[in-house]
Design a protein around this motif. Structure first.
Motif, PDB file in Angstrom:
ATOM      1  N   CYS A 266      -7.914  35.981  59.600  1.00 48.75           N
ATOM      2  CA  CYS A 266      -8.329  35.340  60.858  1.00 48.75           C
ATOM      3  C   CYS A 266      -8.249  34.676  61.570  1.00 48.75           C
ATOM      4  O   CYS A 266      -8.166  33.228  62.197  1.00 48.75           O
ATOM      5  N   PHE A 267      -6.371  34.497  61.907  1.00 44.55           N
ATOM      6  CA  PHE A 267      -5.338  33.266  62.435  1.00 44.55           C
ATOM      7  C   PHE A 267      -5.210  33.209  64.075  1.00 44.55           C
ATOM      8  O   PHE A 267      -5.620  31.512  64.196  1.00 44.55           O
ATOM      9  N   LYS A 268      -6.048  33.952  64.699  1.00 45.93           N
ATOM     10  CA  LYS A 268      -5.941  34.091  65.770  1.00 45.93           C
ATOM     11  C   LYS A 268      -7.312  34.144  67.106  1.00 45.93           C
ATOM     12  O   LYS A 268      -7.836  33.749  66.006  1.00 45.93           O
ATOM     13  N   LYS A 269      -6.883  32.566  67.855  1.00 40.38           N
ATOM     14  CA  LYS A 269      -8.644  32.519  69.077  1.00 40.38           C
ATOM     15  C   LYS A 269      -9.242  33.920  68.770  1.00 40.38           C
ATOM     16  O   LYS A 269      -8.756  34.025  69.388  1.00 40.38           O
ATOM     17  N   GLY A 270     -10.319  33.453  68.754  1.00 41.16           N
ATOM     18  CA  GLY A 270     -11.132  34.806  69.209  1.00 41.16           C
ATOM     19  C   GLY A 270     -11.742  35.700  68.069  1.00 41.16           C
ATOM     20  O   GLY A 270     -12.412  36.734  68.273  1.00 41.16           O
ATOM     21  N   GLN A 271     -11.203  35.421  66.788  1.00 42.88           N
ATOM     22  CA  GLN A 271     -11.374  36.390  65.288  1.00 42.88           C
ATOM     23  C   GLN A 271     -12.689  35.650  64.753  1.00 42.88           C
ATOM     24  O   GLN A 271     -12.448  35.069  64.649  1.00 42.88           O
ATOM     25  N   ALA A 272     -12.907  36.731  64.561  1.00 41.03           N
ATOM     26  CA  ALA A 272     -14.571  36.360  63.606  1.00 41.03           C
ATOM     27  C   ALA A 272     -14.132  37.304  62.305  1.00 41.03           C
ATOM     28  O   ALA A 272     -14.147  38.500  61.878  1.00 41.03           O
ATOM     29  N   LYS A 273     -15.139  36.330  61.051  1.00 41.11           N
ATOM     30  CA  LYS A 273     -15.801  37.014  59.699  1.00 41.11           C
ATOM     31  C   LYS A 273     -16.607  36.883  59.142  1.00 41.11           C
ATOM     32  O   LYS A 273     -17.368  35.639  59.938  1.00 41.11           O
ATOM     33  N   ASN A 274     -17.583  38.185  58.796  1.00 44.64           N
ATOM     34  CA  ASN A 274     -18.833  37.476  57.923  1.00 44.64           C
ATOM     35  C   ASN A 274     -19.048  37.504  56.924  1.00 44.64           C
ATOM     36  O   ASN A 274     -18.255  38.094  55.890  1.00 44.64           O
ATOM     37  N   THR A 275     -19.412  36.359  56.329  1.00 45.16           N
ATOM     38  CA  THR A 275     -19.335  36.932  54.326  1.00 45.16           C
ATOM     39  C   THR A 275     -20.783  37.431  54.324  1.00 45.16           C
ATOM     40  O   THR A 275     -21.909  36.271  54.444  1.00 45.16           O
ATOM     41  N   TYR A 276     -21.095  37.674  53.467  1.00 49.43           N
ATOM     42  CA  TYR A 276     -22.947  38.387  52.255  1.00 49.43           C
ATOM     43  C   TYR A 276     -22.647  37.614  51.240  1.00 49.43           C
ATOM     44  O   TYR A 276     -22.307  38.575  50.072  1.00 49.43           O
ATOM     45  N   ARG A 277     -22.694  36.524  51.781  1.00 48.54           N
ATOM     46  CA  ARG A 277     -23.428  36.449  49.634  1.00 48.54           C
ATOM     47  C   ARG A 277     -24.967  36.005  49.795  1.00 48.54           C
ATOM     48  O   ARG A 277     -25.394  36.478  50.448  1.00 48.54           O
ATOM     49  N   SER A 278     -25.322  35.061  49.387  1.00 48.08           N
ATOM     50  CA  SER A 278     -27.420  34.827  48.971  1.00 48.08           C
ATOM     51  C   SER A 278     -27.534  34.169  50.275  1.00 48.08           C
ATOM     52  O   SER A 278     -28.415  34.212  50.424  1.00 48.08           O
ATOM     53  N   THR A 286     -11.806  29.116  67.214  1.00 50.79           N
ATOM     54  CA  THR A 286     -11.809  28.833  68.411  1.00 50.79           C
ATOM     55  C   THR A 286     -10.821  27.872  68.587  1.00 50.79           C
ATOM     56  O   THR A 286     -10.428  27.444  70.036  1.00 50.79           O
ATOM     57  N   GLY A 287      -9.758  28.043  68.474  1.00 45.58           N
ATOM     58  CA  GLY A 287      -8.294  27.746  67.900  1.00 45.58           C
ATOM     59  C   GLY A 287      -7.908  26.233  67.873  1.00 45.58           C
ATOM     60  O   GLY A 287      -9.010  25.598  67.488  1.00 45.58           O
ATOM     61  N   SER A 288      -7.301  25.153  68.979  1.00 46.18           N
ATOM     62  CA  SER A 288      -7.469  24.112  69.511  1.00 46.18           C
ATOM     63  C   SER A 288      -8.622  23.658  70.436  1.00 46.18           C
ATOM     64  O   SER A 288      -8.818  22.794  69.740  1.00 46.18           O
ATOM     65  N   THR A 289      -9.539  24.182  70.226  1.00 42.78           N
ATOM     66  CA  THR A 289     -10.451  24.363  71.727  1.00 42.78           C
ATOM     67  C   THR A 289     -12.149  24.084  70.557  1.00 42.78           C
ATOM     68  O   THR A 289     -12.014  24.092  69.719  1.00 42.78           O
ATOM     69  N   ARG A 290     -12.522  22.545  70.702  1.00 43.48           N
ATOM     70  CA  ARG A 290     -13.812  22.154  69.864  1.00 43.48           C
ATOM     71  C   ARG A 290     -15.069  23.035  71.350  1.00 43.48           C
ATOM     72  O   ARG A 290     -14.850  22.227  71.768  1.00 43.48           O
ATOM     73  N   VAL A 291     -15.674  23.954  70.403  1.00 43.71           N
ATOM     74  CA  VAL A 291     -16.535  24.769  71.611  1.00 43.71           C
ATOM     75  C   VAL A 291     -17.975  23.697  71.001  1.00 43.71           C
ATOM     76  O   VAL A 291     -18.093  23.957  70.180  1.00 43.71           O
ATOM     77  N   GLN A 292     -18.709  23.415  72.007  1.00 42.92           N
ATOM     78  CA  GLN A 292     -19.620  22.374  71.765  1.00 42.92           C
ATOM     79  C   GLN A 292     -20.707  24.033  71.944  1.00 42.92           C
ATOM     80  O   GLN A 292     -20.986  24.671  73.500  1.00 42.92           O
ATOM     81  N   SER A 293     -21.116  24.113  71.155  1.00 42.47           N
ATOM     82  CA  SER A 293     -22.957  25.454  71.334  1.00 42.47           C
ATOM     83  C   SER A 293     -23.744  24.366  72.120  1.00 42.47           C
ATOM     84  O   SER A 293     -23.901  23.643  71.267  1.00 42.47           O
TER      85      SER A 293
END
Length: 554
Positions: A266-278, A286-293
């Motif tokens: 997921c090197f490109k802006k807009g790509q996402a992953k979800n990891t299911y552990r405990s 979001t690339g070089s952009t700091r998105v303030q949620s």
């Protein structure tokens, strides 16, 4: 065995429950060899979770020795560098002169720092938990390392003394491992990378340095903190004469969720992953952009490669995912085998029978950030069986993931069209299908359950001076995936999601007893810091004003 000329990259993967050492051939997504051991967890009180730092370190060394024996000397000689990936936010404090831990490691999902949270909130306007987000990207929560560290300072006398005498060192798990492997008391490197530093609540998300205002707020000296470096560069060599890897370079460090993001390509802006552990962790590049949620997510560092600019991510963290299945087994006795029973038993019913399970055992993380939430089961009837409850537990993981996806859509304005997933829980086909149905987007499951180790292997091999992994290769190999497509209508999933939100509302406000005490004490302390003369003048002024107002009213 591969050709002896093929460079090998070793990876130390220190997770929440398991420590592993594995080896990857350069440019190859498949582990050549690995060995893993489980780490004991200690719960001295309800809501507390600890580990022995020395046990973590011994596990690392033991795994290295086992893998080295499997590789043989020729294989060891082909290892060109080592990467480290680790459970994040877990807090360790040790004596710089003896190397001994001054307390057990406080694990990331430990909530003992609730009172510390209240003390910090008492210092900010309107007790706003998002007051510091523009600085560090994070909301005020016991999840992050600074709150655990402040709790240790306030409650453990030996640590308070060690800080005063400058004998104390702090680090997350990566720092503890690196310091010990590179010499320990004999010149060990006290370093961390930007991804782990961004989870402490002490790093400025823009400058990538420890923030003086945050350090002042927590009353912590900068002298105990590690130096912050990029995620991919040569840090130094292993200095351990008893280790088969003595003299090997270390050139990559990543928090485990950021490492999984890279492992999923997921090197490109807009790509996402979800990891299911405990727990469950969804990262959105979001690339070089700091998105303030503004919808409950955190801004974090995805990675930084050497001198390049950092890449940012939005993250949603779920405290309880796989841990809920363990609870069904260990506490409730509803299942015997988590991997097999959760899928087979849940499949025996077509739905949950309108049962909803909110597993807020230690509060809710993103996007709610409510430490006062507690677990709740809603919609039980006389016809409810354990199969309905097990299925509801699986759906809870999916609903919490949808909560985060909804928040990301609002923050970024562009809904995700697919979700890459990994982690031990993803072997459950029913869970994956439920996730696609509840989120309404295709789910792509990595055929390699855990891509975490792969991510740090890639960036360690790509470090300047190592050059054993080309991240920009045109035909770079990707982890194969299985696809799960939604089978429900939009109306169906929205109706169920509405009921999930109702269940979440019922889980809020259960744990509120300590807040008023801690907040009052901090307010009193702040009030006492006002100069007496100023306090008396303002008090007489208020009395005079009230007298005037009383006369006017007459």
């Amino acid at each position: 065995m591969p050709d002896q000329r093929t460079p090998l990259i070793g990876v130390i993967d220190a997770g929440t429950r398991t420590v592993k050492f594995c080896v990857f051939p350069s440019q190859n997504i498949k582990e050549l060899v690995e060995h893993a051991v489980d780490i004991a967890q200690h719960t001295p009180q309800e809501g507390w979770l600890e580990q022995d730092p020395k046990e973590i370190l011994c596990a690392v060394r033991d795994c290295i020795k086992v893998v080295a024996s499997k590789l043989g000397q020729n294989g060891i000689d082909d290892i060109v560098t080592i990467g480290i990936t680790n459970q994040r936010e877990t807090t360790i404090v040790w004596d710089r002169t003896t190397g001994e831990p001054l307390y057990n490691a406080i694990v990331w999902n430990d909530i003992r720092a609730d009172t510390t949270v209240d003390q910090i909130l008492a210092k900010v306007p309107d007790n706003n938990k998002n007051h510091f987000k523009s600085t560090c990207g994070l909301p005020v929560s016991p999840y992050f390392s600074a709150f655990k560290l402040r709790w240790l300072r306030d409650n453990v006398r030996v640590i308070r003394k060690a800080i005063k005498t400058r004998k104390c060192l702090f680090g997350t798990v990566d720092t503890w491992i690196l310091w010990n492997l590179t010499g320990g008391v004999n010149g060990g490197l006290h370093l961390t990378d930007v991804t782990n530093a961004s989870r402490t609540f002490l790093m400025n998300i823009e400058t990538l340095h420890w923030d003086p205002l945050l350090l002042h707020t927590f009353g912590l000296p900068s002298t105990i903190l590690p130096e912050i470096r990029s995620s991919s560069e040569i840090y130094g060599k292993i200095k351990d004469s008893d280790s088969p890897l003595n003299g090997k370079l270390i050139s990559g460090i990543l928090g485990n969720q950021q490492s999984a993001l890279i492992g999923q390509n997921c090197f490109k802006k807009g790509q996402a992953k979800n990891t299911y552990r405990s727990g469950c962790f969804l990262l959105y590049n979001t690339g070089s952009t700091r998105v303030q949620s503004t919808h409950g997510l955190v801004t974090t560092i995805a990675y930084q490669l050497g001198n390049e600019s950092p890449v940012y991510a939005l993250e949603g963290s779920i405290a309880v995912a796989g841990a809920a299945m363990n609870w069904l087994r260990d506490n409730m006795g509803l299942i015997n085998n988590v991997q097999q029973d959760t899928e087979s038993l849940a499949q025996e019913v077509f739905n949950t029978g309108d049962v909803y399970f909110v597993p807020a055992f230690k509060g809710l993380y993103a996007p709610y950030w409510r430490k006062d939430a507690r677990g709740i089961l809603c919609g039980l009837t006389a016809f409810t069986t354990k199969k309905h409850i097990i299925r509801a537990a699986l759906e809870a993981v999916c609903f919490q993931t949808r909560d985060i996806l909804e928040a990301m859509n609002k923050d970024c304005g562009i809904p995700l069209t697919k979700l890459h997933v990994d982690g031990k829980m993803t072997t459950n086909n029913l869970l994956m299908q439920l996730q696609a149905d509840i989120s309404g987007i295709p789910v792509f499951r990595a055929q390699s359950q855990d891509v975490t180790a792969l991510g740090v292997a890639m960036i360690a091999g790509a470090a300047k001076g190592i050059n054993a992994w080309d991240l920009s290769a045109e035909h770079r190999e990707s982890v194969p995936s299985d696809t799960f497509l939604p089978t429900t209508t939009e109306d169906e999933r929205d109706a169920r999601y509405t009921k999930w939100k109702m269940a979440v509302q019922r889980s809020l406000g259960w744990a509120t007893t300590k807040k008023s005490i801690a907040m009052t004490e901090e307010r009193y302390r702040l009030l006492c810091s006002i100069p007496p003369s100023l306090y008396l003048i303002s008090s007489f002024g208020l009395l005079a004003l009230s007298e005037v107002l009383n006369k006017r009213s007459v």
